[in-house]
Write a protein that holds these residues in place. Structure first.
Motif, PDB file in Angstrom:
ATOM      1  N   ALA A  18      45.697  33.765  41.530  1.00  0.00           N
ATOM      2  CA  ALA A  18      45.074  35.251  41.764  1.00  0.00           C
ATOM      3  C   ALA A  18      44.935  35.870  40.437  1.00  0.00           C
ATOM      4  O   ALA A  18      45.829  35.700  39.681  1.00  0.00           O
ATOM      5  CB  ALA A  18      45.877  35.920  42.938  1.00  0.00           C
ATOM      6  N   ARG A  19      43.910  36.557  40.253  1.00  0.00           N
ATOM      7  CA  ARG A  19      43.768  37.387  39.201  1.00  0.00           C
ATOM      8  C   ARG A  19      44.687  38.824  38.904  1.00  0.00           C
ATOM      9  O   ARG A  19      45.011  39.294  39.838  1.00  0.00           O
ATOM     10  CB  ARG A  19      42.452  38.024  38.974  1.00  0.00           C
ATOM     11  CG  ARG A  19      41.210  37.359  38.468  1.00  0.00           C
ATOM     12  CD  ARG A  19      41.359  36.824  36.917  1.00  0.00           C
ATOM     13  NE  ARG A  19      41.097  38.057  36.199  1.00  0.00           N
ATOM     14  CZ  ARG A  19      40.033  38.898  36.202  1.00  0.00           C
ATOM     15  NH1 ARG A  19      38.975  38.425  36.767  1.00  0.00           N
ATOM     16  NH2 ARG A  19      40.157  39.926  35.396  1.00  0.00           N
ATOM     17  N   VAL A  20      45.437  38.712  37.789  1.00  0.00           N
ATOM     18  CA  VAL A  20      46.237  39.484  37.678  1.00  0.00           C
ATOM     19  C   VAL A  20      45.808  41.158  37.868  1.00  0.00           C
ATOM     20  O   VAL A  20      46.264  41.947  38.525  1.00  0.00           O
ATOM     21  CB  VAL A  20      47.116  39.517  36.322  1.00  0.00           C
ATOM     22  CG1 VAL A  20      47.856  40.536  35.789  1.00  0.00           C
ATOM     23  CG2 VAL A  20      47.853  38.161  36.086  1.00  0.00           C
ATOM     24  N   ALA A  21      44.719  41.366  37.352  1.00  0.00           N
ATOM     25  CA  ALA A  21      44.237  42.636  37.031  1.00  0.00           C
ATOM     26  C   ALA A  21      43.632  43.238  38.574  1.00  0.00           C
ATOM     27  O   ALA A  21      43.612  43.994  38.831  1.00  0.00           O
ATOM     28  CB  ALA A  21      42.845  42.870  36.130  1.00  0.00           C
ATOM     29  N   VAL A  22      43.118  42.120  39.273  1.00  0.00           N
ATOM     30  CA  VAL A  22      42.696  42.295  40.665  1.00  0.00           C
ATOM     31  C   VAL A  22      43.783  42.936  41.446  1.00  0.00           C
ATOM     32  O   VAL A  22      43.711  43.837  42.295  1.00  0.00           O
ATOM     33  CB  VAL A  22      42.171  40.988  41.396  1.00  0.00           C
ATOM     34  CG1 VAL A  22      41.999  41.378  42.697  1.00  0.00           C
ATOM     35  CG2 VAL A  22      40.613  40.883  40.531  1.00  0.00           C
ATOM     36  N   VAL A  23      45.000  42.123  41.353  1.00  0.00           N
ATOM     37  CA  VAL A  23      46.242  42.473  42.041  1.00  0.00           C
ATOM     38  C   VAL A  23      46.629  43.768  41.645  1.00  0.00           C
ATOM     39  O   VAL A  23      47.195  44.596  42.702  1.00  0.00           O
ATOM     40  CB  VAL A  23      47.188  41.431  41.791  1.00  0.00           C
ATOM     41  CG1 VAL A  23      48.619  41.905  42.581  1.00  0.00           C
ATOM     42  CG2 VAL A  23      46.852  40.121  42.512  1.00  0.00           C
ATOM     43  N   VAL A  24      46.791  44.114  40.357  1.00  0.00           N
ATOM     44  CA  VAL A  24      47.202  45.674  40.034  1.00  0.00           C
ATOM     45  C   VAL A  24      46.170  46.583  40.504  1.00  0.00           C
ATOM     46  O   VAL A  24      46.576  47.494  41.065  1.00  0.00           O
ATOM     47  CB  VAL A  24      46.803  45.454  38.591  1.00  0.00           C
ATOM     48  CG1 VAL A  24      47.283  47.133  37.785  1.00  0.00           C
ATOM     49  CG2 VAL A  24      48.462  44.616  38.099  1.00  0.00           C
ATOM     50  N   ARG A  25      44.907  46.049  40.527  1.00  0.00           N
ATOM     51  CA  ARG A  25      43.869  47.206  40.911  1.00  0.00           C
ATOM     52  C   ARG A  25      43.900  47.397  42.528  1.00  0.00           C
ATOM     53  O   ARG A  25      43.383  48.548  43.073  1.00  0.00           O
ATOM     54  CB  ARG A  25      42.674  46.938  40.494  1.00  0.00           C
ATOM     55  CG  ARG A  25      41.539  47.825  40.503  1.00  0.00           C
ATOM     56  CD  ARG A  25      40.120  47.142  40.031  1.00  0.00           C
ATOM     57  NE  ARG A  25      39.034  47.569  40.252  1.00  0.00           N
ATOM     58  CZ  ARG A  25      38.294  48.525  39.515  1.00  0.00           C
ATOM     59  NH1 ARG A  25      38.819  48.473  38.280  1.00  0.00           N
ATOM     60  NH2 ARG A  25      37.351  49.078  39.927  1.00  0.00           N
TER      61      ARG A  25
END
Length: 194
Positions: A9-16
């Protein structure tokens, strides 16, 4: 996964993923909270809320940056058998796993309006703004290094959806065009057909 591949999973997507629900729940709670005079009065509540908004956004945006940077520096290239999770799936999984926490935070923000009007809602909105700022920081880093950062889905699940927690031992990286999310976790803009 076939032949030892991992779900990523994309790190930035999970943060966002938490930014929009926190922002909108916070704005709604602040809007409802303004209707309640509270113990301190609306003016003090709004001033306190504005201060909490700024502090929360700054703290959430900056917390664990060293950990993110260290994991990004040591990121290994994703293998050809790794499966890249869609942006919508990552967002849905995070929100589904945190829905009760979001509801409790919203109710707490509403309840706090009886003491300090709108302050709890603005605090919640500040946390959402901080997550957007952190995702944007990750996106700038991804663009500078020309590589997208990914985290294993099983480590993410073990860690309560936190992409920089103790269970996460390393990140994987891909080229900038991989996946369906742009650097920073936003939807990738599709080129207009001519």
């Amino acid at each position: 996964m076939a032949r030892g591949g991992q779900g990523l999973a994309r790190v930035a997507v999970v943060v966002r993923a938490g930014a929009a629900p926190l922002w909108w729940l916070g704005v709604c709670a602040a809007g409802i909270g303004v209707l309640v005079p509270g113990l301190t009065g609306r003016r003090i509540g709004l001033l306190a809320g504005a201060a909490l908004f700024v502090v929360a956004a700054a703290v959430v945006a900056s917390v664990r940056r060293r950990r993110y940077a260290a994991l990004a520096r040591s990121a290994a290239r994703a293998g050809k058998h790794d499966v890249l999770q869609d942006r919508a799936v990552s967002v849905r999984n995070w929100r589904r796993g945190h829905r009760w926490w979001l509801l409790l935070a919203f109710l707490a923000a509403l309840g706090s309006a009886f003491a300090v009007p709108a302050a709890g809602g603005l605090l919640l909105a500040g946390c959402g703004a901080g997550l957007w700022l952190k995702a944007a920081w990750i996106g700038r880093r991804e663009q500078a290094e020309d590589a997208l950062l990914w985290v294993r889905v099983d480590w993410l699940a073990r860690n309560g959806g936190r992409p920089a927690g103790k269970a996460v031992r390393s990140y994987r990286s891909t080229g900038i065009a991989a996946g369906d999310a742009a650097p920073g976790g936003a939807r990738r803009k599709t080129a207009a057909l001519v």
